[in-house]
Design an enzyme around this catalytic site. Structure first.
Site, PDB file in Angstrom:
ATOM      1  N   HIS A  47       0.827  -1.203   0.000  1.00  0.00           N
ATOM      2  CA  HIS A  47       0.000   0.000   0.000  1.00  0.00           C
ATOM      3  C   HIS A  47       0.863   1.255   0.000  1.00  0.00           C
ATOM      4  O   HIS A  47       1.574   1.534   0.968  1.00  0.00           O
ATOM      5  CB  HIS A  47      -0.898  -0.038   1.241  1.00  0.00           C
ATOM      6  CG  HIS A  47      -1.858   1.097   1.342  1.00  0.00           C
ATOM      7  ND1 HIS A  47      -1.772   2.047   2.339  1.00  0.00           N
ATOM      8  CD2 HIS A  47      -2.926   1.438   0.588  1.00  0.00           C
ATOM      9  CE1 HIS A  47      -2.756   2.910   2.187  1.00  0.00           C
ATOM     10  NE2 HIS A  47      -3.471   2.570   1.149  1.00  0.00           N
ATOM     11  N   HIS A  89      -0.932  10.432  -2.872  1.00  0.00           N
ATOM     12  CA  HIS A  89      -2.241   9.986  -2.400  1.00  0.00           C
ATOM     13  C   HIS A  89      -3.321  11.030  -2.638  1.00  0.00           C
ATOM     14  O   HIS A  89      -4.483  10.700  -2.822  1.00  0.00           O
ATOM     15  CB  HIS A  89      -2.172   9.650  -0.908  1.00  0.00           C
ATOM     16  CG  HIS A  89      -3.490   9.215  -0.341  1.00  0.00           C
ATOM     17  ND1 HIS A  89      -4.304  10.057   0.370  1.00  0.00           N
ATOM     18  CD2 HIS A  89      -4.138   8.023  -0.401  1.00  0.00           C
ATOM     19  CE1 HIS A  89      -5.397   9.393   0.747  1.00  0.00           C
ATOM     20  NE2 HIS A  89      -5.324   8.166   0.284  1.00  0.00           N
TER      21      HIS A  89
HETATM   22  O1  G3P Z   1      -6.649   1.802  -2.868  1.00  0.00           O
HETATM   23  C1  G3P Z   1      -6.844   1.024  -1.749  1.00  0.00           C
HETATM   24  C2  G3P Z   1      -6.608   1.930  -0.643  1.00  0.00           C
HETATM   25  O2  G3P Z   1      -5.375   2.508  -0.930  1.00  0.00           O
HETATM   26  C3  G3P Z   1      -7.665   2.984  -0.611  1.00  0.00           C
HETATM   27  O3  G3P Z   1      -7.368   3.893   0.302  1.00  0.00           O
HETATM   28  O4  G3P Z   1      -7.070   6.238   0.704  1.00  0.00           O
HETATM   29  O5  G3P Z   1      -5.151   4.705   0.946  1.00  0.00           O
HETATM   30  O6  G3P Z   1      -5.995   5.304  -1.292  1.00  0.00           O
HETATM   31  P1  G3P Z   1      -6.334   5.088   0.137  1.00  0.00           P
HETATM   32 CA    CA Z   2      -4.970   3.838  -2.834  1.00  0.00          CA
END
Ligand code: G3P
Ligand code: CA
Length: 372
Positions: A47, A89
């Site tokens: 992530h 992000h």
């Molecule tokens: O894309 C999956 C997860 O990353 C969604 O949350 O806010 O971290 O992009 P975010």
């Molecule tokens: Ca994401």
């Protein structure tokens, strides 16, 4: 039905003491078979890279994730003023770069409304790529991840092209396909300022020869219209992100009253299956927490999604107490590690097909324990 869906819950959320390598990369993963979409593997998705150990969305974070064994690395993408996709992000970059310290950009500070939320700061769409490249990434969560501040100021904001090049280099070196799991951020907003994200995305995938069904690529979004549009344009699998609250920004903008809760019903999932190959729910939509913060019972979301052949990749798994269910925290310090492996085992046991984690080494350990 995919093999992963047929797996029974071999392990419950049992307590298994496993020593973790907390501060450095695991050794390079051994060569594996293809882990691209359709390969029936349980996926560990780094992530924002290995963002538990390096400032997020930097080449260093992505590289570390791959070396820790992540099957996929996850860039979120936004646009520069000159239409180049870069990994951040959000388009407001004061939390993840040193822009606020740069006197030469002081006059770019401004207030905008993005998806109905008023934000003040510095925005990628107000910088050319050349200007953005003068900035340096910083840790988003310095209070929780103080160690990561060691790397503040070292890394640039990467372009999506660079991430795809890194993916290719690492795949060659590690002798396995490292996948890329790309999220377009705020597509309706970027459309509204004539910086549509989809065209440069398709171009970048084409240039990297990654626009085909077996390419180790997913494209994901919290919005729906852009995924429907991409469904007719690209061959790679698409993932509809879901949230425990709110509604997709494109539906809100169009006056459509459907919320994420509506999309997560069996009927909503059947509609998603018309254009997407998977869903990415918040982990609490798979196993909600009780009022006291402990893990509750799993919902029907995984079964409902599998019933219409959608993969399920929940987000976001993290090692620190502050992100864990109450019964899995160790000690009182929010930034200390708790029993993250036990949390992940409980989720693997629901039948999910992969998970987004800031700590890919932990995800690999829990996945391997579950599969054993
Ligand atoms: O894309 C999956 C997860 O990353 C969604 O949350 O806010 O971290 O992009 P975010
Ligand atoms: Ca994401």
């Amino acid at each position: 039905m995919r093999a992963a869906h047929r797996r029974t819950a071999l392990l419950a959320a049992s307590v298994i003491a496993v020593p973790l390598l907390l501060t450095g990369p695991a050794t390079a993963a051994p060569p594996q078979e293809e882990t691209g979409p359709g390969a029936d593997e349980l996926l560990v998705i780094g992530h924002r890279g290995a963002s538990g150990y390096r400032p997020e969305h930097t080449l260093a974070a992505y590289e570390l994730a791959a070396r820790m064994g992540a099957d996929y690395i996850e860039p979120d993408v936004v646009s520069t003023r000159d239409g180049v996709l870069v990994a951040r992000h959000e388009n407001e970059i004061s939390g993840t770069t040193d822009v606020a310290e740069r006197a030469e950009f002081a006059d770019r500070r401004t207030t905008k409304v993005i998806d109905g939320v008023e934000l003040t700061g510095w925005f990628t769409e107000d910088f050319t790529l050349a200007e953005l490249r003068t900035l340096r990434a910083v840790e988003r969560l310095p209070d929780v991840r103080e160690e990561n501040t060691l790397y503040d100021g070292l890394y640039q904001v990467p372009t999506l092209d660079e991430v795809l090049e890194l993916r290719e280099e690492l795949s060659r070196e590690l002798r396995r396909e490292v996948g890329v799991y790309i999220e377009t951020k705020h597509p309706t907003y970027f459309d509204s300022i004539d910086l549509s994200l989809e065209e440069p995305l398709v171009e970048d995938l084409d240039e990297a020869r990654l626009d085909h069904r077996r390419a180790p690529v997913f494209v994901q979004s919290f919005e729906t219209a852009n995924l429907r549009e991409l469904d007719g344009v690209v061959d790679v699998p698409l993932v509809q992100l879901l949230s425990a609250t709110g509604a997709p920004a494109d539906l809100v903008a169009a006056g459509d009253e459907r919320t994420y809760a509506d999309l997560a019903t069996a009927e909503g999932l059947a509609e998603i299956a018309e254009y997407a190959d998977g869903v990415g729910p918040e982990k609490g939509q798979v196993i909600p927490r009780e009022a006291d913060g402990t893990l509750g019972d799993s919902t029907s979301l995984v079964d409902d999604a599998h019933a219409v052949d959608l993969l399920v990749h929940p987000y976001t798994f993290r090692n620190e107490n502050t992100f864990l269910p109450a019964e899995l925290r160790e000690g009182a310090a929010p930034d200390d590690y708790g029993r993250a492996i036990d949390e992940q085992l409980a989720f693997w046991a629901t039948g999910i097909d992969g998970m987004f984690t800031d700590n890919p080494d932990t995800g690999v350990v829990s996945r391997d324990l579950f599969e054993d």
